[in-house]
Design an enzyme around this catalytic site. Structure first.
Site, PDB file in Angstrom:
ATOM      1  CB  CYS A  10      -0.958  -0.020   1.200  1.00 18.18           C
ATOM      2  SG  CYS A  10      -0.147   0.017   2.814  1.00 18.18           S
ATOM      3  NE  ARG A  16      -4.379   1.589   1.909  1.00 17.80           N
ATOM      4  CZ  ARG A  16      -4.208   2.309   0.816  1.00 17.80           C
ATOM      5  NH1 ARG A  16      -5.096   2.233  -0.167  1.00 17.80           N
ATOM      6  NH2 ARG A  16      -3.164   3.106   0.698  1.00 17.80           N
ATOM      7  CG  ASP A 128      -5.073   5.965   2.563  1.00 19.15           C
ATOM      8  OD1 ASP A 128      -5.082   5.617   3.757  1.00 19.15           O
ATOM      9  OD2 ASP A 128      -4.196   6.695   2.070  1.00 19.15           O
TER      10      ASP A 128
END
Ligand code: 4NP
Length: 158
Positions: A10, A16, A128
């Site tokens: 990520c 994440r 996000d």
């Protein structure tokens, strides 16, 4: 037999992708296949390198008995592209950045997007959660649990 090596990616490697790493480790362990996999995560940027996962992400994951233990690091090129079998981004910007970092066309087939493995969520990215609230962290985990199970099924069917 060689282990299947998976790198989740990520932007910052504090929300994440460390969650994807931990969810995937839990799923392969439950399937009795932990010894067949090497699972890691990294960030497009090294801004948080050396840090543990975001406290909020850790708290939400713990509520599902998922322990985030990894320490942030940046993606290494060419090393990560040579070493890993699967390099899996979380959103379209990660995908663009990964293709840009990829040192050779030979490795670009290793790159895929996490949501491509979902079977019950229609999301086309793992959003996000960094600047949002609690619901964003829960959504990340919901998508990742779906996608990681789909990824394991897809690898088993190869
Ligand atoms: P992640 O979330 O990419 O899921 O780890 C972010 C973490 C940090 C930042 C952006 C996204 N940041 O800009 O510092």
């Amino acid at each position: 037999m060689d282990k299947t090596k998976i790198l989740f990616v990520c932007l910052g490697n504090i929300c994440r992708s460390p969650s994807a790493e931990a969810v995937m480790k839990a799923i392969v362990k439950k399937a009795g296949m932990a010894d067949s996999f090497e699972i890691d995560s990294a960030g497009i940027i090294g801004y948080h390198a050396g840090e543990p996962a975001d406290q909020r992400m850790q708290r939400h994951a713990l509520q599902r008995d998922i322990h985030l233990t990894s320490i942030s690091r940046a993606v290494k090129s060419p090393g990560d592209f040579e070493y890993f079998d699967y390099i899996i981004g979380m959103d379209d910007q990660n995908m663009n950045d990964l293709f840009e970092l990829c040192p050779s066309e030979d490795y670009s087939a290793k790159i895929s997007k996490m949501t491509d493995y979902c079977t019950s969520h229609s999301n086309t990215s793992v959003p996000d959660p960094y600047y949002g609230g609690a619901a964003g962290f829960e959504l990340v985990l919901d998508i990742l649990e779906d996608a990681c199970q789909g990824l394991l099924d897809s690898i088993k069917n190869e």
